[in-house]
Design a protein around this motif. Structure first.
Motif, PDB file in Angstrom:
ATOM      1  N   THR A  71     101.311 -14.309  -6.273  1.00 44.48           N
ATOM      2  CA  THR A  71      99.968 -14.466  -5.721  1.00 44.48           C
ATOM      3  C   THR A  71     100.090 -14.066  -4.255  1.00 44.48           C
ATOM      4  N   GLY A  72      99.057 -14.305  -3.480  1.00 44.28           N
ATOM      5  CA  GLY A  72      99.112 -14.005  -2.053  1.00 44.28           C
ATOM      6  C   GLY A  72     100.028 -14.982  -1.348  1.00 44.28           C
ATOM      7  N   ALA A 139      87.701 -25.559  -6.358  1.00 41.66           N
ATOM      8  CA  ALA A 139      88.572 -25.102  -5.275  1.00 41.66           C
ATOM      9  C   ALA A 139      87.754 -24.446  -4.159  1.00 41.66           C
ATOM     10  N   TRP A 140      86.710 -23.706  -4.530  1.00 43.25           N
ATOM     11  CA  TRP A 140      85.850 -23.066  -3.533  1.00 43.25           C
ATOM     12  C   TRP A 140      85.100 -24.123  -2.721  1.00 43.25           C
ATOM     13  N   LYS A 141      84.617 -25.165  -3.360  1.00 43.55           N
ATOM     14  CA  LYS A 141      83.927 -26.255  -2.640  1.00 43.55           C
ATOM     15  C   LYS A 141      84.866 -26.902  -1.634  1.00 43.55           C
ATOM     16  N   LYS A 142      86.101 -27.171  -2.050  1.00 41.97           N
ATOM     17  CA  LYS A 142      87.087 -27.752  -1.134  1.00 41.97           C
ATOM     18  C   LYS A 142      87.396 -26.793   0.011  1.00 41.97           C
ATOM     19  N   ALA A 143      87.485 -25.510  -0.298  1.00 46.54           N
ATOM     20  CA  ALA A 143      87.834 -24.499   0.704  1.00 46.54           C
ATOM     21  C   ALA A 143      86.795 -24.417   1.810  1.00 46.54           C
ATOM     22  N   GLN A 144      85.567 -24.731   1.497  1.00 44.44           N
ATOM     23  CA  GLN A 144      84.503 -24.669   2.505  1.00 44.44           C
ATOM     24  C   GLN A 144      84.550 -25.850   3.463  1.00 44.44           C
ATOM     25  N   GLU A 152      94.630 -21.875   1.043  1.00 42.61           N
ATOM     26  CA  GLU A 152      95.157 -22.025  -0.323  1.00 42.61           C
ATOM     27  C   GLU A 152      94.290 -21.255  -1.322  1.00 42.61           C
ATOM     28  N   PHE A 153      92.974 -21.332  -1.164  1.00 42.44           N
ATOM     29  CA  PHE A 153      92.050 -20.612  -2.042  1.00 42.44           C
ATOM     30  C   PHE A 153      92.269 -19.103  -1.920  1.00 42.44           C
ATOM     31  N   LYS A 154      92.369 -18.624  -0.681  1.00 41.63           N
ATOM     32  CA  LYS A 154      92.539 -17.185  -0.460  1.00 41.63           C
ATOM     33  C   LYS A 154      93.869 -16.678  -0.997  1.00 41.63           C
ATOM     34  N   ASN A 159      94.595 -13.980  -4.237  1.00 37.54           N
ATOM     35  CA  ASN A 159      95.757 -13.086  -4.078  1.00 37.54           C
ATOM     36  C   ASN A 159      95.774 -12.345  -2.744  1.00 37.54           C
ATOM     37  N   LEU A 160      95.356 -13.003  -1.695  1.00 37.88           N
ATOM     38  CA  LEU A 160      95.321 -12.365  -0.377  1.00 37.88           C
ATOM     39  C   LEU A 160      96.531 -12.771   0.463  1.00 37.88           C
ATOM     40  N   ILE A 161      97.016 -11.828   1.250  1.00 40.01           N
ATOM     41  CA  ILE A 161      98.007 -12.138   2.279  1.00 40.01           C
ATOM     42  C   ILE A 161      97.184 -12.599   3.477  1.00 40.01           C
ATOM     43  N   THR A 162      97.303 -13.866   3.828  1.00 37.25           N
ATOM     44  CA  THR A 162      96.404 -14.499   4.789  1.00 37.25           C
ATOM     45  C   THR A 162      97.202 -15.275   5.831  1.00 37.25           C
ATOM     46  N   PRO A 163      96.895 -15.111   7.111  1.00 38.49           N
ATOM     47  CA  PRO A 163      97.617 -15.897   8.119  1.00 38.49           C
ATOM     48  C   PRO A 163      97.302 -17.383   7.993  1.00 38.49           C
TER      49      PRO A 163
END
Length: 170
Positions: A71-72, A139-144, A152-154, A159-163
């Motif tokens: 995953t990312g 997971a999207w609700k928590k991410a907001q 974690e969602f991203k 599957n994103l490489i995210t700082p």
């Protein structure tokens, strides 16, 4: 096959094949003779040492196979983010020709709304079969509500490489 705690052995006469989970410490893996290697969460690797020692063990194999599943990650400087992923994209775009690599990448496009369920299906084609849409929705609700949950969602669901989130403290 016969199962042991750490290995699965072939029961066929004359076969010495086995499947084994290995240490993630490359200095303990010299001397292998691997036929197939499956690297899980390749984007989390800090360097190429583990992949290199495993790959070099396949030198005597006629048809070696390496599978990287990931995953990312928040590892922006790792070999997957800086070398592997860009090269896989170039292979898929046709700017690099390498018939020894098969790449399949599921990621969002620039400008996609990460809260859109259609985008979730783009990055997880099996959504609704093995993973429920309700799981993504929760997971999207928590991410907001939380930067850590957004990362974690991203990384794990898009599957994103995210700082990583940086919190300034005085």
């Amino acid at each position: 096959f016969r199962r042991n705690r750490d290995q699965i052995y072939s029961k066929l006469p004359g076969r010495t094949s086995f499947i084994q989970c290995l240490s993630s410490s490359p200095d303990r893996l010299d001397g292998l003779n691997a036929s197939t290697i499956i690297l899980d969460e390749g984007a989390a690797a800090k360097d190429s040492a583990l992949k290199n020692v495993l790959t070099s063990s396949q030198g005597v194999r006629k048809e070696p196979l390496i599978i990287t599943i990931t995953t990312g990650s928040t590892n922006l400087d790792g070999p997957f983010a800086t070398i592997d992923l860009p090269n896989y994209k170039k292979i898929l775009e046709g700017t690099i020709e390498d018939d020894t690599i098969f790449a399949s990448i599921f990621e969002i496009d620039d400008g996609d709304d990460i809260g859109d369920p259609k985008v979730w299906h783009k990055v997880h084609p099996h959504l609704g079969v093995t993973v429920t849409e309700e799981f993504y929705e929760n997971a999207w609700k928590k991410a907001q509500r939380s930067s850590d949950d957004l990362i974690e969602f991203k990384t794990k669901l898009l599957n994103l490489i995210t700082p990583e989130a940086k919190v300034d403290w005085i």
